[in-house]
Motif scaffolding. Structure first.
Motif, short mmCIF file in Angstrom:
data_model
loop_
_atom_site.label_atom_id
_atom_site.label_comp_id
_atom_site.label_asym_id
_atom_site.label_seq_id
_atom_site.Cartn_x
_atom_site.Cartn_y
_atom_site.Cartn_z
N ALA A 39 0.82 -1.21 0.00
CA ALA A 39 0.00 0.00 0.00
C ALA A 39 0.86 1.26 0.00
O ALA A 39 0.56 2.23 -0.69
N GLY A 43 0.68 3.52 -3.01
CA GLY A 43 -0.19 4.63 -2.63
C GLY A 43 0.48 5.99 -2.68
O GLY A 43 -0.13 6.97 -3.10
N GLN A 131 4.25 -4.10 -9.38
CA GLN A 131 3.54 -2.86 -9.10
C GLN A 131 3.30 -2.07 -10.38
O GLN A 131 2.26 -1.41 -10.54
#
Length: 276
Positions: A39, A43, A131
């Motif tokens: 995250a 993020g 990712q």
């Protein structure tokens, strides 16, 4: 007596690919078991992209890019930032493995020091690539009409950039004793490289001194070859001297980073003190 007098043979050395694959698999498995790390590494770049993109789009009018929004311009830069954070989070495990005793166990094993470097760096590259695939799903939403070969070229570029960043991270982490010190040094080194890469603003039109710094920055050339496949066909790029020149700079950066990391690890075999 004859058996006792026979010299003991050295233990067989495991092949470099098998050791590197095992270490890379361990890095990736550790990553998928830490959702908070996933995250954070995805993020933060995504938040930068959304906030800066929406805030700077009204005033973003560079020469020759009048029809481009800042959200579109910053998208490749956001991918580059994600690779940067992936390299930081991945190479910090070098310090953690030393503290837990795992690294010492690997070092005394009959394995090539190059395999250790390739395994740690290769695992980080796999993490960054994973990712990247997630975030590349947003490209069609932004209107990019990149074909399958274009996306393949982008993934290859992201892998190269990850190897370069992670090689620098490994080289730094190997000689450091604390994770806090590692974070401070990496942010001091890597963030300026990213800021001066063309990820946030174009190289054209900046002051001459700043332009000179950006042109000698290998990450600038990485940004060039990362952005190009979004707008040009792979066949045209592979025949473009400017693109190939930037690709050569990035490849040289990766080779130097990995070579320096292997040399740093290999110093232990020649009697240098182990990292504290």
């Amino acid at each position: 007596m004859t058996a006792l007098s026979t010299p003991l043979s050295d233990p067989p050395r495991v092949s470099v690919p098998s050791v590197a694959f095992a270490l890379a698999k361990r890095e990736f498995t550790r990553f998928v078991r830490q959702p908070a790390r996933l995250a954070g590494s995805i993020g933060q770049p995504l938040l930068f992209w959304l906030v800066l993109g929406s805030g700077l789009s009204p005033s973003f009018r560079p020469t020759g890019m009048a029809a481009m929004s800042y959200t579109e311009y910053f998208y490749p830069g956001m991918l580059l930032m994600m690779v940067l954070f992936a390299s930081v989070f991945s190479t910090i495990t070098v310090i953690e493995d030393r503290d837990q005793g795992f690294l010492q166990g690997v070092l005394v094993a009959p394995v090539s020091r190059l395999a250790i470097v390739l395994g740690k760096v290769g695992g980080a590259a796999a993490i960054a690539l994973f990712q990247s695939i997630v975030l590349l799903c947003a490209a069609p939403v932004l209107g990019f009409s990149t074909g399958p070969l274009g996306y393949l070229l982008i993934l290859v570029t992201l892998t190269l950039l990850s190897l370069g960043f992670t090689g620098l991270g490994f080289l730094t982490a190997w000689g450091m004793a604390s994770t806090s010190g590692f974070h401070a040094v990496m942010m001091l080194v890597l963030m300026p490289l990213w800021f001066l890469s063309g990820a946030l603003f174009p190289v054209q039109g900046v002051p001459a001194v700043l332009e000179g710094l950006m042109m000698i920055n290998p990450v600038t050339h990485g940004m060039t070859i990362l952005r190009a496949p979004f707008y040009e066909a792979p066949g045209a790029l592979l025949s473009d001297g400017s693109y190939l020149g930037s690709l050569a700079v990035v490849a040289l950066w990766v080779v130097l980073a990995l070579g320096a990391s292997a040399w740093r690890v290999g110093r232990r075999e020649r009697g240098a003190p182990s990292p504290s």
